[in-house]
Motif scaffolding. Structure first.
Motif, PDB file in Angstrom:
ATOM      1  N   TYR A 265      16.979  54.645  68.085  1.00 40.60           N
ATOM      2  CA  TYR A 265      18.300  54.152  68.476  1.00 40.60           C
ATOM      3  C   TYR A 265      18.909  53.429  67.286  1.00 40.60           C
ATOM      4  O   TYR A 265      18.284  52.563  66.686  1.00 40.60           O
ATOM      5  CB  TYR A 265      18.217  53.203  69.681  1.00 40.60           C
ATOM      6  CG  TYR A 265      18.022  53.948  70.968  1.00 40.60           C
ATOM      7  CD1 TYR A 265      19.114  54.470  71.652  1.00 40.60           C
ATOM      8  CD2 TYR A 265      16.753  54.156  71.480  1.00 40.60           C
ATOM      9  CE1 TYR A 265      18.937  55.179  72.832  1.00 40.60           C
ATOM     10  CE2 TYR A 265      16.574  54.865  72.652  1.00 40.60           C
ATOM     11  CZ  TYR A 265      17.677  55.370  73.324  1.00 40.60           C
ATOM     12  OH  TYR A 265      17.500  56.090  74.476  1.00 40.60           O
ATOM     13  N   SER A 266      20.135  53.805  66.955  1.00 40.21           N
ATOM     14  CA  SER A 266      20.807  53.213  65.802  1.00 40.21           C
ATOM     15  C   SER A 266      21.489  51.909  66.189  1.00 40.21           C
ATOM     16  O   SER A 266      21.612  51.578  67.368  1.00 40.21           O
ATOM     17  CB  SER A 266      21.856  54.188  65.262  1.00 40.21           C
ATOM     18  OG  SER A 266      22.952  54.262  66.167  1.00 40.21           O
ATOM     19  N   GLU A 267      21.967  51.173  65.175  1.00 41.28           N
ATOM     20  CA  GLU A 267      22.723  49.941  65.421  1.00 41.28           C
ATOM     21  C   GLU A 267      24.028  50.233  66.148  1.00 41.28           C
ATOM     22  O   GLU A 267      24.545  49.404  66.863  1.00 41.28           O
ATOM     23  CB  GLU A 267      23.006  49.215  64.106  1.00 41.28           C
ATOM     24  CG  GLU A 267      21.793  48.619  63.460  1.00 41.28           C
ATOM     25  CD  GLU A 267      21.116  47.580  64.330  1.00 41.28           C
ATOM     26  OE1 GLU A 267      21.783  46.799  65.027  1.00 41.28           O
ATOM     27  OE2 GLU A 267      19.876  47.560  64.315  1.00 41.28           O
TER      28      GLU A 267
ATOM     29  N   MET B 214      17.056  52.626  58.775  1.00 36.42           N
ATOM     30  CA  MET B 214      16.690  52.079  60.085  1.00 36.42           C
ATOM     31  C   MET B 214      15.168  52.032  60.114  1.00 36.42           C
ATOM     32  O   MET B 214      14.510  52.896  59.567  1.00 36.42           O
ATOM     33  CB  MET B 214      17.200  52.994  61.199  1.00 36.42           C
ATOM     34  CG  MET B 214      18.697  53.147  61.216  1.00 36.42           C
ATOM     35  SD  MET B 214      19.170  54.412  62.414  1.00 36.42           S
ATOM     36  CE  MET B 214      20.568  55.115  61.568  1.00 36.42           C
TER      37      MET B 214
ATOM     38  N   SER C  94      23.667  54.974  68.978  1.00 37.10           N
ATOM     39  CA  SER C  94      23.379  56.403  69.095  1.00 37.10           C
ATOM     40  C   SER C  94      21.885  56.645  69.223  1.00 37.10           C
ATOM     41  O   SER C  94      21.076  55.959  68.601  1.00 37.10           O
ATOM     42  CB  SER C  94      23.860  57.155  67.856  1.00 37.10           C
ATOM     43  OG  SER C  94      25.241  57.072  67.717  1.00 37.10           O
TER      44      SER C  94
ATOM     45  N   ILE D 240      19.187  59.005  68.012  1.00 36.43           N
ATOM     46  CA  ILE D 240      18.995  59.968  66.937  1.00 36.43           C
ATOM     47  C   ILE D 240      17.727  60.748  67.258  1.00 36.43           C
ATOM     48  O   ILE D 240      16.632  60.198  67.311  1.00 36.43           O
ATOM     49  CB  ILE D 240      18.901  59.258  65.573  1.00 36.43           C
ATOM     50  CG1 ILE D 240      20.188  58.458  65.331  1.00 36.43           C
ATOM     51  CG2 ILE D 240      18.676  60.255  64.454  1.00 36.43           C
ATOM     52  CD1 ILE D 240      20.155  57.584  64.116  1.00 36.43           C
TER      53      ILE D 240
ATOM     54  N   THR E 118      25.471  56.330  57.016  1.00 34.21           N
ATOM     55  CA  THR E 118      24.071  56.608  56.718  1.00 34.21           C
ATOM     56  C   THR E 118      23.459  55.327  56.159  1.00 34.21           C
ATOM     57  O   THR E 118      24.007  54.739  55.228  1.00 34.21           O
ATOM     58  CB  THR E 118      23.959  57.748  55.692  1.00 34.21           C
ATOM     59  OG1 THR E 118      24.577  58.914  56.245  1.00 34.21           O
ATOM     60  CG2 THR E 118      22.515  58.050  55.358  1.00 34.21           C
TER      61      THR E 118
ATOM     62  N   TYR F  84      21.440  59.275  59.415  1.00 31.76           N
ATOM     63  CA  TYR F  84      22.860  59.280  59.724  1.00 31.76           C
ATOM     64  C   TYR F  84      23.057  58.783  61.154  1.00 31.76           C
ATOM     65  O   TYR F  84      22.420  59.259  62.088  1.00 31.76           O
ATOM     66  CB  TYR F  84      23.418  60.691  59.579  1.00 31.76           C
ATOM     67  CG  TYR F  84      24.846  60.820  60.048  1.00 31.76           C
ATOM     68  CD1 TYR F  84      25.889  60.264  59.318  1.00 31.76           C
ATOM     69  CD2 TYR F  84      25.150  61.482  61.233  1.00 31.76           C
ATOM     70  CE1 TYR F  84      27.202  60.369  59.743  1.00 31.76           C
ATOM     71  CE2 TYR F  84      26.457  61.604  61.673  1.00 31.76           C
ATOM     72  CZ  TYR F  84      27.476  61.044  60.929  1.00 31.76           C
ATOM     73  OH  TYR F  84      28.768  61.145  61.362  1.00 31.76           O
ATOM     74  N   ASP F  85      23.966  57.808  61.324  1.00 32.16           N
ATOM     75  CA  ASP F  85      24.309  57.240  62.628  1.00 32.16           C
ATOM     76  C   ASP F  85      25.668  57.800  63.043  1.00 32.16           C
ATOM     77  O   ASP F  85      26.696  57.388  62.499  1.00 32.16           O
ATOM     78  CB  ASP F  85      24.351  55.715  62.516  1.00 32.16           C
ATOM     79  CG  ASP F  85      24.670  55.031  63.828  1.00 32.16           C
ATOM     80  OD1 ASP F  85      25.020  55.711  64.812  1.00 32.16           O
ATOM     81  OD2 ASP F  85      24.568  53.784  63.858  1.00 32.16           O
TER      82      ASP F  85
END
Length: 186
Positions: free
Chosen positions: A161-163, A121, A166, A168, A118, A111-112
């Motif tokens: 690191y999300s797109e 990644m 964030s 995580i 969601t 989940y981002d």
């Protein structure tokens, strides 16, 4: 019909690499072998599209196109070492194995919070180690039992690191697609 360029990828991806594998086996006796193995493996995940389409509005709100997600895809690779033995009895056998693995670009569906979405990644490292025991027993020609048990500590070695930007917090957490304990019998 018109082409939705925001939800399309125009670039192809190619991956190329040699993956060595080596196993050394020592035959101690007719009933006992020992082995040591090193191998490298890969997984190429292409399952991002259904997640993107079903949550397109969330990605669009942050101006993240499918092409951007596609460009971020990497080949997941692993380096694996294992040590084991195989023991045969008159009507049984047993194979205990110890293993260690290092994964690069490990994928997980997470989940981002920056996107409220969601999706898969694959930009983290993960480490795994554990033990597996396989055994079988054949008391007669009409009956055979097989069972196995494994303990697998497979965890993220870093946060992701999300797109959406964030962080995580998953460092040290068990990878979601890898059970810590697994048993089967038939």
């Amino acid at each position: 019909p018109t082409l939705d360029t925001f939800a399309s990828a125009s670039d192809t991806k190619s991956f190329s690499r040699v993956f060595p594998n080596l196993t050394l086996t020592h035959f101690v006796s007719d009933n006992l072998t020992l082995h040591a193995a090193y191998g490298e493996n890969y997984v190429t995940h292409v399952d991002i599209y259904p997640y993107f389409i079903s949550q397109r509005a969330l990605f669009a709100a942050k101006n993240i196109s499918f092409q951007k997600l596609w460009n971020a895809r990497e080949m997941e690779t692993s380096r694996n070492v294992e040590f084991g033995m195989h023991v045969n009895g008159s009507n049984w056998s047993m194979t205990p194995t110890l293993y260690y693995a290092k994964h690069i670009n490990k994928q997980a569906v997470l989940y981002d919070p920056a996107l409220n979405a969601t999706y898969p990644m694959n930009n983290a490292e993960a480490t795994g180690y554990g033990f597996e025991l396989e055994a079988d027993y054949k008391p007669s020609n009409a009956f055979k039992w097989y069972g196995s048990f494994s303990w697998n500590r497979f965890y993220y070695a870093q946060d992701i690191y999300s797109e959406g930007g964030s962080l995580i917090d998953v460092k040290g957490e068990q990878v979601p697609d890898a059970p810590e304990f697994l048993a089967k019998s038939m």
